[in-house]
Design an enzyme around this catalytic site. Structure first.
Site, PDB file in Angstrom:
ATOM      1  N   GLY A   1      40.583  37.645  33.322  1.00  0.00           N
ATOM      2  CA  GLY A   1      40.062  38.491  32.256  1.00  0.00           C
ATOM      3  C   GLY A   1      41.029  39.546  31.799  1.00  0.00           C
ATOM      4  O   GLY A   1      42.089  39.764  32.389  1.00  0.00           O
ATOM      5  N   GLN A   2      40.610  40.181  30.741  1.00  0.00           N
ATOM      6  CA  GLN A   2      41.396  41.246  30.149  1.00  0.00           C
ATOM      7  C   GLN A   2      40.456  42.417  29.932  1.00  0.00           C
ATOM      8  O   GLN A   2      39.582  42.356  29.083  1.00  0.00           O
ATOM      9  CB  GLN A   2      41.967  40.749  28.811  1.00  0.00           C
ATOM     10  CG  GLN A   2      42.903  41.689  28.144  1.00  0.00           C
ATOM     11  CD  GLN A   2      44.348  41.316  28.436  1.00  0.00           C
ATOM     12  OE1 GLN A   2      44.688  40.155  28.572  1.00  0.00           O
ATOM     13  NE2 GLN A   2      45.200  42.316  28.535  1.00  0.00           N
ATOM     14  N   GLY A   3      40.593  43.428  30.746  1.00  0.00           N
ATOM     15  CA  GLY A   3      39.683  44.571  30.627  1.00  0.00           C
ATOM     16  C   GLY A   3      40.154  45.518  29.555  1.00  0.00           C
ATOM     17  O   GLY A   3      41.086  45.217  28.816  1.00  0.00           O
TER      18      GLY A   3
ATOM     19  N   PHE B   1      41.560  48.343  30.056  1.00  0.00           N
ATOM     20  CA  PHE B   1      42.890  48.897  30.313  1.00  0.00           C
ATOM     21  C   PHE B   1      43.721  48.082  31.302  1.00  0.00           C
ATOM     22  O   PHE B   1      44.500  48.605  32.051  1.00  0.00           O
ATOM     23  CB  PHE B   1      42.823  50.385  30.678  1.00  0.00           C
ATOM     24  CG  PHE B   1      42.269  50.704  32.036  1.00  0.00           C
ATOM     25  CD1 PHE B   1      43.123  50.875  33.115  1.00  0.00           C
ATOM     26  CD2 PHE B   1      40.912  50.848  32.236  1.00  0.00           C
ATOM     27  CE1 PHE B   1      42.626  51.204  34.352  1.00  0.00           C
ATOM     28  CE2 PHE B   1      40.422  51.173  33.466  1.00  0.00           C
ATOM     29  CZ  PHE B   1      41.278  51.348  34.533  1.00  0.00           C
TER      30      PHE B   1
ATOM     31  N   LYS C   1      42.229  44.326  39.459  1.00  0.00           N
ATOM     32  CA  LYS C   1      42.361  44.822  38.089  1.00  0.00           C
ATOM     33  C   LYS C   1      43.565  45.741  38.023  1.00  0.00           C
ATOM     34  O   LYS C   1      43.644  46.736  38.737  1.00  0.00           O
ATOM     35  CB  LYS C   1      41.083  45.574  37.716  1.00  0.00           C
ATOM     36  CG  LYS C   1      41.100  46.156  36.340  1.00  0.00           C
ATOM     37  CD  LYS C   1      39.719  46.637  35.991  1.00  0.00           C
ATOM     38  CE  LYS C   1      39.726  47.425  34.714  1.00  0.00           C
ATOM     39  NZ  LYS C   1      38.412  47.909  34.367  1.00  0.00           N
TER      40      LYS C   1
ATOM     41  N   PHE D   1      34.679  39.852  44.633  1.00  0.00           N
ATOM     42  CA  PHE D   1      34.781  38.837  43.592  1.00  0.00           C
ATOM     43  C   PHE D   1      33.398  38.371  43.144  1.00  0.00           C
ATOM     44  O   PHE D   1      32.514  38.138  43.977  1.00  0.00           O
ATOM     45  CB  PHE D   1      35.583  37.644  44.108  1.00  0.00           C
ATOM     46  CG  PHE D   1      35.788  36.583  43.078  1.00  0.00           C
ATOM     47  CD1 PHE D   1      36.638  36.799  42.011  1.00  0.00           C
ATOM     48  CD2 PHE D   1      35.123  35.375  43.173  1.00  0.00           C
ATOM     49  CE1 PHE D   1      36.814  35.825  41.045  1.00  0.00           C
ATOM     50  CE2 PHE D   1      35.307  34.395  42.203  1.00  0.00           C
ATOM     51  CZ  PHE D   1      36.157  34.622  41.141  1.00  0.00           C
TER      52      PHE D   1
ATOM     53  N   ASP E   1      30.445  50.774  27.589  1.00  0.00           N
ATOM     54  CA  ASP E   1      31.035  49.504  27.160  1.00  0.00           C
ATOM     55  C   ASP E   1      30.145  48.345  27.589  1.00  0.00           C
ATOM     56  O   ASP E   1      30.609  47.392  28.201  1.00  0.00           O
ATOM     57  CB  ASP E   1      32.455  49.350  27.711  1.00  0.00           C
ATOM     58  CG  ASP E   1      33.235  48.260  26.968  1.00  0.00           C
ATOM     59  OD1 ASP E   1      32.756  47.822  25.902  1.00  0.00           O
ATOM     60  OD2 ASP E   1      34.298  47.851  27.453  1.00  0.00           O
TER      61      ASP E   1
END
Lengths: 287, 403
Positions: B52-54, B56, B75, B132, B176
């Site tokens: 994933g792409q959070g 930040f 992360k 996880f 968010d």
């Protein structure tokens, strides 16, 4: 027996009080220099009228002790206009830092500046690094010319950023701290009606207790005890110094604080009060 | 020698160039070999895949080298503005995660770092290490093979509201909420994740209204008060998102996919009716109320438009209470949890059986991309748009628009 102990406490704290007042005075003096807006919750107008002995500004470079470094944190923090609790957090980070390292190759004042910076971020009143550097630098070198945007400035900046990263790691990224203030204010609020005296003695006692709490941050013992206990000890010590503000309290029957807290025994209380008093001896030690 | 001149006080020398170079080299060696006592090296984990792409940073699935059964999500903390020291957003996220310990909130295990070396200019990268979770809700919903029964949907929404109730009672706003930030473990426990935009909130201090940034929340899940420039908002912003996610459980794609703030407001008006002082008394005081074009004369048709998908009248009713324009009238997490939706048959039921059919993780990031004509920036929270260049952010706009 209890009485002799008590009078001894009285005399010790009274003699220490002077140095304590001097210190506060030195803060005040710096405040007027910095022309910043400050919170002057600490002392009331009436107290300012009292004649206090002149205190010289601390020449920090002449010392290398954690006690003096915390004084430096307080002085810089006040000049930067930070909230009291933010400055206290910085002092806590500072003590935790030194608790967690074995040998000490680090510059006290760099670490102190970094903890102030970190605390300002944590408490959502981030100071600009530039301001921080100007204030910390000129507190160390009081008569120096303004620092120019040159190599030295960038070095300071780097060193504070690095020291902050190091501090974060030594704190294990845990920037939370349960300050005694949270309890102190509630306790004061609760006992105020009981302690009430027409001569304003209760106010003096509470103020002194708050001063003790504030000064106790100069000692790393602040990390050792439960915040609730520290809050009670500060109030109890102030009572020991000034006497009981109201006759309602009868120690023979039950100490007043047992109504507020259950797990505080007499020995712990005395230990903390001794630790608070010992804080005032730290000033004399240079290392 | 000046104090305050370096973390490691350098010896005072009249510094000829050679000596300086030697010192620099020594310093680098020292940094490479220094073992931080409380911060373990990221090498203790083995990265398995990017998941994933959070807001930040990137997120990886990894496993403990010593204990292969222990899976974690790592992360990365972006250190873009390293000149300012440790990023304040990361500092906030860490503090908030350390504070929140709840079954329905993702659990922070530790923080680790990469070793400093010449390739990263002697600056370590930090990783937040989480337990996880096998799936995220957006991934599950985009997988057509995954079918939720009504009881299972209730279970998901109830857990999400439980999580929100917990964080709000700890005075934290998530800011968010979206399906991709709702994780689900293979045993069926839901976890709210990504507190990168979260912050503590308080009631007004000394009569001064709060001034929080309104550039938060992914556009499609952004509530009308934020779109109108409110800076003194509170928990209702998260409940709007919760309503959007709840509707998505049936529609399987985000219900309002605007391309701009203006279009998003239009979509909201088409669903929830026109924004007027009659339905929302304090709306006139919001900064952008007079500046943006608001659709007039629209009727509220939340129930009518969602009924074809939702069918369950209780569910429709709860959605109607969550997707309320006026934040003051919007349900809070507690009243939502008390809604009959969760207390009538079919009751919320265990998810683990349904999830056991899923042999593979379902992540939105890994979901097959379809052709889409949405601007990818629409999916990211506004504040992230500024800081991130081109992100592969997630949600490909798979499905046609519902409305």
């Amino acid at each position: 027996m209890g009485k002799t102990k008590l009078s001894k406490v009285k005399s010790i704290t009274k003699s220490k009080n002077k140095s304590h007042k001097q210190k506060v005075k030195s803060h005040k003096k710096n405040k007027s220099i910095s022309k910043n807006k400050h919170r002057t919750k600490l002392r009331s107008e009436s107290q300012d009228k009292l004649q206090k002995p002149e205190a010289p500004l601390t020449n920090y470079l002449a010392y290398k002790s954690n006690y003096i470094a915390v004084r430096y944190i307080f002085e810089c923090g006040i000049k930067l206009g930070l909230k009291h609790i933010t400055i206290c957090s910085a002092a806590v980070y500072f003590h935790k830092f030194y608790e967690n390292i074995d040998e000490n190759p680090y510059d006290n004042y760099s670490i102190a500046s970094a903890t102030l910076y970190l605390a300002s971020k944590v408490h959502d009143e981030t100071v600009k690094l530039r301001d921080l550097i100007n204030v910390t630098y000129h507190t160390l070198h009081r008569d120096a010319a303004p620092i120019r945007l040159a190599e030295d400035y960038w070095n300071f900046r780097d060193s504070i950023v690095h020291a902050e990263m190091l501090t974060m790691r030594l704190l294990q990224f845990d920037t939370t701290f349960d300050h005694p203030h949270n309890y102190f204010l509630h306790y004061v609020q609760t006992v105020r009606p009981v302690f009430y005296s027409k001569h304003g003695k209760d106010i003096i006692v509470f103020k002194k207790a708050y001063d003790f709490l504030h000064d106790f941050y100069h000692s790393s013992d602040i990390l050792k005890y439960k915040p609730q206990h520290i809050a009670i000890a500060c109030m109890e010590l102030a009572i020991k110094v000034y006497g009981i503000p109201s006759q309602i309290i009868d120690y023979e029957v039950q100490p007043w604080y047992q109504a507020l807290i259950e797990d505080l025994d007499k020995d712990t209380l005395w230990n903390i009060m001794a630790a608070i008093m010992d804080t005032y001896d730290l000033e004399l030690t240079t290392d | 020698m000046t104090n305050l001149n370096g973390v490691v006080t350098p010896p005072s020398t009249p510094s000829p160039n050679l000596l300086q170079m030697n010192m620099a080299r020594e310093r680098e060696k020292y940094l490479e070999e220094y073992n931080f006592p409380f911060c373990e090296a990221a090498t203790k984990f083995e990265k398995l895949a990017k998941i994933g792409q959070g807001t930040f940073g990137e997120v990886f699935k990894a496993r403990d080298k010593k204990n292969h059964k222990k899976l974690v999500a790592m992360k990365k903390i972006l250190m873009e503005n390293e000149k300012e020291g440790f990023p304040i957003t990361a500092l906030r996220e860490i503090r908030i995660l350390q504070l929140l310990k709840h079954d329905n909130v993702v659990n922070l295990l530790e923080i680790c770092q990469t070793r400093a070396n010449q390739f990263n200019r002697y600056r370590s990268t930090f990783y937040l290490v989480f337990e996880f979770c096998e799936h995220d809700l957006a991934g599950l919903l985009s997988n057509t093979k995954v079918k939720f029964s009504l009881g299972e949907i209730k279970q998901v929404i109830q857990q999400m509201l439980n999580g929100l109730y917990y964080i709000h009672s700890n005075k934290i706003l998530h800011r968010d909420m979206k399906a991709a930030n709702v994780l689900i473990t293979k045993s069926g426990t839901l976890k709210l994740a990504d507190f990168g935009l979260a912050r503590a909130f308080s009631a007004q201090k000394n009569g001064q209204p709060n001034r929080y940034t309104n550039r938060v929340v992914t556009l499609w899940y952004r509530p009308p008060e934020l779109l109108l420039g409110d800076r003194n908002y509170g928990p209702p912003v998260d409940l709007w998102g919760a309503g959007c996610i709840m509707a998505e459980m049936w529609t399987r794609s985000p219900i309002m996919q605007g391309n701009s703030e203006q279009q998003q407001l239009t979509l909201i008006s088409q669903l929830c009716g026109s924004i007027t002082p009659e339905v929302w008394p304090k709306v006139e005081s919001l900064d952008l109320y007079n500046q943006l074009e608001l659709v007039k004369g629209q009727k509220r048709k939340v129930k009518e438009r969602l009924k074809p998908y939702v069918r369950d009248p209780m569910g429709c009713d709860l959605l109607d209470k969550l997707l309320v324009l006026d934040p003051a009238k919007r349900f809070d997490a507690d009243s939502a949890l008390n809604h009959d939706f969760f207390w009538t048959d079919p009751m919320p039921c265990d998810l683990s059986k349904m999830l056991s059919q899923q042999t593979q993780s379902n992540f939105e990031y890994l979901a097959p991309r379809r052709l889409n004509n949405h601007q990818s920036s629409a999916m990211r929270p506004a504040s992230a748009v500024a800081s991130q260049g081109s992100s592969t952010s997630a949600t490909s706009g798979f499905h046609e628009r519902v409305f």
